[in-house]
Design an enzyme around this catalytic site. Structure first.
Site, short mmCIF file in Angstrom:
data_model
loop_
_atom_site.label_atom_id
_atom_site.label_comp_id
_atom_site.label_asym_id
_atom_site.label_seq_id
_atom_site.Cartn_x
_atom_site.Cartn_y
_atom_site.Cartn_z
N ASP A 243 0.85 -1.18 0.00
CA ASP A 243 0.00 0.00 0.00
C ASP A 243 0.90 1.24 0.00
O ASP A 243 2.07 1.15 0.34
CB ASP A 243 -0.89 -0.03 1.25
CG ASP A 243 -2.07 0.92 1.14
OD1 ASP A 243 -2.27 1.48 0.04
OD2 ASP A 243 -2.78 1.11 2.14
N ASN B 91 20.59 -39.58 12.50
CA ASN B 91 19.80 -40.75 12.09
C ASN B 91 20.69 -41.90 11.62
O ASN B 91 20.36 -43.07 11.80
CB ASN B 91 18.83 -40.38 10.96
CG ASN B 91 17.65 -39.58 11.47
OD1 ASN B 91 17.48 -39.39 12.66
ND2 ASN B 91 16.83 -39.10 10.56
N GLU C 160 22.19 -43.90 14.38
CA GLU C 160 21.11 -44.60 15.06
C GLU C 160 20.62 -45.80 14.24
O GLU C 160 20.13 -46.79 14.80
CB GLU C 160 19.94 -43.65 15.31
CG GLU C 160 20.25 -42.57 16.34
CD GLU C 160 19.17 -41.50 16.39
OE1 GLU C 160 19.27 -40.61 17.25
OE2 GLU C 160 18.23 -41.54 15.57
#
Length: 882
Positions: free
Chosen positions: A329, A678, A681
């Site tokens: 605007d 990960n 793991e």
């Protein structure tokens, strides 16, 4: 409502009169038309929406994993599976609750629309003025219009005295517009001078108005319907997290099922195979991902709040960083929303307002008109008197006072502004005489002026003078100024001054000045590859002039789109026009602004929209990021927006974009950190199946890493300071994945395998020191617990080095500075303290199946981790030179 009708015809068309409707007729019509309120659209019940947050694809996978863990606990009690199931359920509940809370945003926006309407209104009922609730109004009601009041329903004016209204909440224009009762020529409803609209404000004057539309049939009701029907665009981050979640969940499930089958094929017992499958799923599904993302975004909102950007919707933080187009605007965002006189044409020359010489007669008379010709109201604020009303008139008074023109007049009479006359005059008693001060459009004053004061003399209004003054007006208009001409006429109490005897004294050009910080902010956007489009309700010529001044437009090839032309263009024409490098869009309505946003999104743009009025609400909601003004914005705009600017500054948007881009980079940092863990793991389960050794890591120990030790360092990576280069790069493409190939390769094929080597080496050393060669180990045996603890220690200590390495993909730790992210250092300290507690505190030993490890194992882990970090620094060195 037919705006061409006279007041009498309008009243007759709705079966009403100036006395209003009878009570019986009102009751009858209420049964036909209903209540004057914006009704909500039918929505899914809350319980169904809540249920949906816990049954999406990623949640279902986690529910399955939790169910399998509970089932395994019933078969092998004491294996830690119950704790795993509980932790997974907690993650599902936290994520689902957060998502559900976002559903209330639409309801709040609707409530704000209802709040625009006044609670009570004075109406004529059977010829008697009485107070009625706004929601009781019906078409045909006649209500009393008073200064300062809010319009309760769309109405046709049937009587008016000096009436002006502020329609900016609907039109986006900051002008106070005159209203009248007479019929007008054909035109759009919002431009009709004999109509008032629900939710707008009466600035001055009084009169009577006939209700012709209520509730959902009003202009504000129509916008409410648009807001309800407009589906919020999911943020780029939301889409990407959804994609990543599904990808990771499918991969985890597939691996779990595959390795369950492999385990059974090689002779692993059923329950061990099931335990193995659950471990694979848990190892590959980063349970801490979504809460970590949420908390990281929340931390970013705190930083943005310190820079005056209040975030209402967390995913908008990252979406703002991906923004490619800002539809801004003009009034109050790019400009200061404070009118000021910029230029003055007097004595035949145009000068800056500050350089006006008040000693000349023409300048003194011009300042007199500026000081006295207004409808401002005064009020005391302590020892100071303040003026309230039209910003333009306040600017004129400020000009007069700046040049020493005090108020020593007595107002005698006023000839109010009229759209047909296009001028306003007041008669004042000053210094024993009577003066008429007039201001208005130059063409209007030229119609009644007999002469003009130039250089101390009077020149008759002829073709030459007319051409000179019109040329001066055009120069100001082309500079984006709002132009007003001034004139005076002298008289006495017996023979009052008349407009017909007017003497022109000068022209002023007013401007809403740009904010001083905007040009630099525009330049930063351009350097960052972000296009800025001005989308305004103002005149195109004014918009282009302001755009040039702030550097938004730098060439003559600017594309100017008029709101009315947007609907007439074909889809292809509109897309081509919006693809231009420099675009200005003027005179837009709520629907047209939303059409622009949708078209840009279809073109692949990530769109941020700013707005402050009711008319902006649909576009704010449709945009990827809706940005409302905190000072000048309406409640409707704020409720529909994702971000609220507390200072209304455009530069604050640019600062927020910098934070948003930094958030996305930080997301990649901690995703690299989380995904890396990960691999170490997962690999112990492969070793368990393929080589027949005891399982090197238990499921509950995986949980200790994912939801325990890893959480704080991941969050600290999310607080990494913005890279100085972040605003010198183009925005990422909407389709660019969060998990890109370089990041995945780095996590899964470089950092992850090195962590696995560290952890498995520690596991092997503990077994070797104990003289273990081969065979089964009971899960409760001290040797097994110590060996799995060594694996856990290897992963966590390696993650310490990984956290430092993940701060940047190619910059070295030396270049970044070890102490530049003190939060990360604190998180690492807490991570190591938690690790020691898990290893050495008996209650945690029982919970996580751990036991103390030899000191030599600590030494081995430390040495291997230093090597791991050195290899990553070497990779970065090669990357910088590549």
């Amino acid at each position: 409502m037919d705006i061409r009708q006279s007041p009498e015809e309008a009243l007759a068309s709705l079966g009403s009169s100036l006395d209003g409707l009878s009570g019986e007729e009102v009751a009858k019509r209420r049964g036909t038309f209903g209540l004057n309120r914006v009704e909500d659209v039918a929505r899914r019940p809350l319980w169904l929406r809540l249920l949906g947050e816990f049954t999406h694809f990623f949640a279902v996978i986690l529910w399955v994993a939790a169910g399998l863990a509970l089932f395994a606990e019933t078969q092998q009690p004491g294996g830690g599976m119950r704790e795993l199931a509980v932790a997974i359920v907690v993650v599902i509940v936290v994520n689902g609750t957060f998502s559900f809370l976002q559903e209330y945003r639409a309801e709040r926006a609707l409530a704000a629309l209802r709040d625009l309407l006044p609670a009570q209104v004075t109406v004529m009922r059977g010829g008697v003025a009485c107070t009625a609730r706004v929601d009781e109004l019906v078409p045909g009601d006649v209500w009393i219009v008073a200064e300062g009041g809010r319009v309760p329903a769309d109405s046709r004016i049937v009587q008016a005295t000096g009436l002006r209204a502020d329609l900016s909440t609907l039109t986006g224009e900051s002008l106070r517009l005159a209203r009248k009762a007479e019929a007008v020529a054909e035109g759009s409803p919002l431009s009709a001078e004999n109509l008032l609209f629900a939710g707008t404000t009466v600035v001055s004057g009084n009169g009577l108005a006939l209700v012709y539309a209520i509730g959902a049939r009003t202009e504000v009701g129509r916008i409410a319907h648009l807001t309800q029907q407009t589906r919020e665009s999911p943020s780029p981050l939301g889409l990407e997290l959804r994609r990543v979640s599904r990808l990771v969940a499918v991969l985890a499930t597939a691996l779990g099922v595959a390795f369950f089958i492999v385990g059974r094929f090689v002779g692993v017992p059923l329950w061990d195979s099931l335990l193995f499958a659950i471990g694979i799923i848990v190892a590959n599904v980063p349970e801490g991902l979504l809460p970590t993302v949420t908390l990281s975004l929340a931390m970013a909102t705190q930083r943005m709040a310190a820079r005056n950007a209040l975030v209402r919707h967390l995913p908008a933080v990252e979406a703002l960083g991906a923004t490619t187009v800002i539809c801004s605007d003009k009034t109050g965002t790019l400009t200061q929303n404070q009118m000021a006189v910029r230029r003055v044409f007097v004595d035949g020359a145009t000068v800056d307002a500050a350089g006006l010489d008040p000693s000349t007669l023409a300048a003194a008379e011009l300042l007199r008109v500026a000081r006295y010709c207004h409808d401002l109201r005064s009020a005391k604020n302590g020892e100071r008197v303040e003026l309230f009303g039209d910003p333009m008139e306040r600017a004129l008074v400020a000009l007069a006072e700046a040049h020493g023109m005090g108020d020593g007049s007595v107002r005698v009479d006023e000839i109010p502004f009229d759209p047909e006359r296009r001028r306003m005059s007041v008669r004042i008693a000053l210094n024993g005489g009577h003066t008429l001060a007039c201001k208005g459009a130059l063409e209007s004053l030229l119609e009644v002026a007999k002469d003009a004061r130039v250089g101390g003399a009077l020149r008759p209004v002829d073709e030459g003078l007319r051409a000179e003054w019109l040329a001066a007006e055009e120069r100001m208009a082309n500079a984006g100024l709002r132009v007003l001409a001034f004139g005076v006429s002298e008289g006495t109490a017996e023979a009052p001054a008349r407009e017909a005897d007017l003497t022109l004294v000068g022209i002023v050009g007013l401007e809403d000045p740009p904010r001083p910080e905007v040009p630099e902010a525009i330049a930063r956007c351009r350097a960052a590859g972000i296009r800025v489009m001005m989308v305004t309700g103002d005149h195109p010529r004014t918009a282009v002039a302001i755009a040039r001044e702030i550097g938004l437009v730098t060439s003559d090839a600017v594309t100017v789109l008029h709101g009315d032309a947007i609907a007439r263009r074909s889809h292809a024409e509109l897309m081509l026009a919006l693809a231009a490098p420099e675009v200005i869009i003027a005179r837009v309505t709520a629907e047209q602004k939303m059409i622009v946003v949708r078209a840009l999104q279809e073109h692949g743009e990530v769109v941020a929209v700013t707005g402050d009025g009711v008319n902006d609400a649909p576009a704010l909601k449709a945009a990827d990021v809706g940005i409302a003004m905190g000072i000048s914005g309406t409640d409707v705009a704020k409720e529909a927006a994702d971000i609220i600017l507390l200072d209304d500054h455009f530069a604050t948007i640019v600062a927020a974009i910098e934070e948003g881009r930094s958030v996305y980079e930080n997301l990649r940092r901690f995703l690299t950190y989380i995904l890396t863990s990960n691999v170490p793991e997962l690999i112990p389960y492969l070793v368990f199946v393929l080589f027949g050794v005891p399982l090197p890591l238990t499921v509950i120990q995986i949980l200790a890493v994912d939801l325990g030790t890893d959480m704080l360092p991941a969050l600290a990576l999310g607080a990494e300071a913005p890279d100085p280069e972040v605003m010198r790069r183009p925005p990422r493409a909407r389709a660019e994945p969060l998990l890109n190939p370089p990041m995945l390769l780095r996590a899964y094929l470089f950092l992850g395998p090195m962590e696995a080597v560290v952890s498995l080496a520690a596991f092997a050393q503990v077994l070797s020191l104990a003289g273990y060669t081969r065979g089964a180990l009971a899960h409760s045996s001290p040797l097994y617990r110590s060996a799995t603890t060594a694996t856990l220690v290897g992963i966590v200590v390696a993650q310490v080095a990984n956290g430092l390495a993940c701060r940047h993909s190619h910059k070295s730790l030396r270049a970044l500075g070890l102490f530049s992210n003190r939060l990360l250092l604190g998180a690492i300290a807490v991570e190591l303290a938690l690790l020691l507690a898990v290893v050495y505190l008996p209650p945690l030993q029982r919970m996580f199946g751990t036991a103390p490890i030899p000191s030599s194992t600590w030494g081995l882990v430390a040495a291997l981790v230093l090597g791991f970090f050195a290899l990553e620094e070497a990779r970065k060195w090669f990357a910088r030179r590549g």
